[in-house]
Design a protein around this motif. Sequence first.
Motif, PDB file in Angstrom:
ATOM      1  N   ASN A  97      31.114  97.325  46.125  1.00  0.00           N
ATOM      2  CA  ASN A  97      32.332  96.632  45.740  1.00  0.00           C
ATOM      3  C   ASN A  97      33.636  97.280  46.195  1.00  0.00           C
ATOM      4  O   ASN A  97      34.527  97.526  45.382  1.00  0.00           O
ATOM      5  CB  ASN A  97      32.319  96.470  44.206  1.00  0.00           C
ATOM      6  N   ASN A 113      19.955  99.288  41.157  1.00  0.00           N
ATOM      7  CA  ASN A 113      20.508  97.942  41.187  1.00  0.00           C
ATOM      8  C   ASN A 113      20.590  97.444  39.759  1.00  0.00           C
ATOM      9  O   ASN A 113      19.681  97.684  38.960  1.00  0.00           O
ATOM     10  CB  ASN A 113      19.600  97.020  42.028  1.00  0.00           C
ATOM     11  N   GLY A 144      23.006  99.146  45.138  1.00  0.00           N
ATOM     12  CA  GLY A 144      23.749  97.882  45.173  1.00  0.00           C
ATOM     13  C   GLY A 144      23.354  97.001  46.329  1.00  0.00           C
ATOM     14  O   GLY A 144      24.174  96.297  46.907  1.00  0.00           O
ATOM     15  N   ASP A 153      23.841 100.336  36.478  1.00  0.00           N
ATOM     16  CA  ASP A 153      25.108 100.252  37.213  1.00  0.00           C
ATOM     17  C   ASP A 153      25.212 101.454  38.145  1.00  0.00           C
ATOM     18  O   ASP A 153      25.162 102.602  37.683  1.00  0.00           O
ATOM     19  CB  ASP A 153      26.252 100.251  36.192  1.00  0.00           C
ATOM     20  N   GLY A 191      27.084  95.647  46.149  1.00  0.00           N
ATOM     21  CA  GLY A 191      27.315  96.184  44.808  1.00  0.00           C
ATOM     22  C   GLY A 191      28.294  97.346  44.771  1.00  0.00           C
ATOM     23  O   GLY A 191      28.849  97.671  43.726  1.00  0.00           O
TER      24      GLY A 191
END
Lengths: 320, 262
Positions: free
Chosen positions: A211, A285, A264, A303, A209
């Motif tokens: 990213n 999460n 995440g 987020d 998450g």
Amino acid sequence: MAEVLVYVDHVDGAVRKPTLELLTLARRIGEPVAVHLGAGADAAAAVLGEYGAVKVLAADASEFADYLVAPKVDALEAAYNAVSPAAVLLPSSAEGKEIAARLAVRIGSGIITDAVDLEAGAEGPVATQSVFAASYSTKSRVTKGTPVITVKPNSAAPEAAQAAGTVEQLAVAFGEKSTGTKVVSRTPRESTGRPELTEAAIVVSGGRGVNGAENFSIIEALADSLGAAVGASRAAVDAGWYPHTNQVGQTGKSVSPQLYIAAGISGAIQHRAGMQTSKTIVAVNKDAEAPIFDLVDYGVVGDLFEVVPQLTDEVKTRKG
Amino acid sequence: MSLRIVVTVKYVPDATGDRHFAEDLTVDRDDVDGLLSELDEYAVEQALQIKEAADDDAEITVLTVGPEDAKDALRKALSMGADKAVHVEDDDLHGTDALGTSLVLAKALEHVGYDLVVSGMASTDGGMGVVPAMLAERLGVPQVTLLSEVKVEDGKVTGRRDGDAASEQLEASLPAVVSVTDQSGEARYPSFKGIMAAKKKPVESLDLSDLGLEAEEVGLEGAWTKVDEATERPARTAGTVVKDEGEGGKQLAEFLAGQKFI
Ligand SMILES: Cc1cc2nc3c(=O)[nH]c(=O)nc-3n(C[C@H](O)[C@H](O)[C@@H](O)COP(=O)(O)OP(=O)(O)OC[C@H]3O[C@@H](n4cnc5c(N)ncnc54)[C@H](O)[C@@H]3O)c2cc1C
Ligand SMILES: Cc1cc2nc3c(=O)[nH]c(=O)nc-3n(C[C@H](O)[C@H](O)[C@H](O)COP(=O)(O)OP(=O)(O)OC[C@H]3O[C@@H](n4cnc5c(N)ncnc54)[C@H](O)[C@@H]3O)c2cc1C
């Protein structure tokens, strides 16, 4: 009282915390005798004595660094012969387990790895293990030979108990077969200045998450605000966003901090295997169904790019 | 001379299933699906790559110590491309610990013959990560373990071991015991052709007497360790989960402060 050999994990005589934990546990079953291999025994002796080592058996030789594992087994075997201990304790690092494995074969003794607790028992030391991704807790004993037990970091709080810690030189004869695997070169890891992952009281981990490698700065900022170590899921490591040495889980580090924060990370069984024994678990999460939420003491569905920086700011404000 | 590679593979209960202990405090294998330990797939993969890169012939044998069902693990490895399999199977093996397993494996390796032994970094059930080091000790050959990169050339094995403090480049002469990590490279999937071919590949079965071992040396009775107690941990009681409505970070900070982390 029976003596207990404790293998010293150190960097040039700077003793690492898991060794102090081992000394503390060793005192429950006997008198700790520390085995210090490589340079720095005199520097180490002070702290080893402070935590209960009655004696420090020291050996320094180039073989320890030039060849893999086996020369250290030769040394530990020499210490074993010198002392005839009631048990041998080592840290549950990759190398600690391999040294323990070979020593157990040599002295014909049973081995228990990854103990999370150790107690004296009527028939010798009783070790607690946390198995099957921490879904079971077992108590085991070694029934033949001298118990060889490796203990996970963070299994006990180090307690000081002054003892002599007298340094004695240990004579080691290296076996011909112990120099079979040459260490041709060694590239030391750069220090990040953050606490050691397996020893840290707080760990902040990022997963898929997060990213992107650049976004790990968000995770690092939170970690730094809390004085924490940084961990990562295998997905984040495989993507090349963070070094493998920071991976938490079955094939990475197993951590047992006071506080674990997962951002995440979905909470796959292999990840859980490495963090499920953390005292307090927190997750951020965006998927309310993520399995990690089954484990948490506190979870935020949201987020991470919103929640984590806000948390970091708040931590900094509160710490003033 | 052909290069004889033996890959040690373990049959384990599926980690994503509900793993349990049986009444005798050994692993319950009846109620859960078993499979080839995923970490041993990496060992099979590296053996295949070593064989593919070898100048001379190379032959890969996969070796397991385990119950009847452990054949599944051998079949999987054969379907990935290993050439033949050896199964050490004996009722007296039930409950064998690490020292016993390494004893049986070492005897089997001597029986089969090897130049290179390739193991996984750890099993996915016991997860001790000790068997490869024990094999090197028992066989009296170099231990080149926890490699994230491995190469075999001119009778030498070289590889990279990524440790905590440093990354090390290792070198040893064959015969040797190697173990590889899950960083060594993804394992290939068996092809349909591979699965069909695996059915025809030879699987040799050995029992303890074939290896010159006595029942008392292995199994629960012969074990060097004893499990006295296994308790299922109570599932963690579900904590508080809040939805972020703009204050999620602050609420989390409040929780952490309450727990004295801040
Ligand atoms: C939860 C649990 C805890 C345990 N704790 C202990 C303990 O503390 N002490 C103890 O002595 N035993 C213990 N055992 C038993 C031990 O795990 C097994 O006896 C044994 O197979 C060796 O250890 P491992 O599976 O952990 O192997 P690892 O050392 O983790 O395996 C490394 C590699 O060795 C090879 N290998 C291992 N087993 C086999 C096999 N049967 N056949 C072929 N190759 C194999 C594979 O290549 C594997 O990748 C435990 C078992 C379980 C399930
Ligand atoms: C043999 C074997 C060994 C393994 N060993 C390990 C190991 O040691 N460690 C390990 O971690 N894994 C290990 N794995 C892999 C493991 O199975 C999982 O694939 C891995 O843990 C997944 O990582 P992840 O949670 O980061 O990614 P994912 O499962 O993809 O989860 C990402 C999560 O991030 C959430 N998310 C996405 N964007 C955001 C956002 N903006 N804000 C908040 N949340 C967001 C998603 O909802 C999702 O839940 C192993 C697997 C195998 C087969």
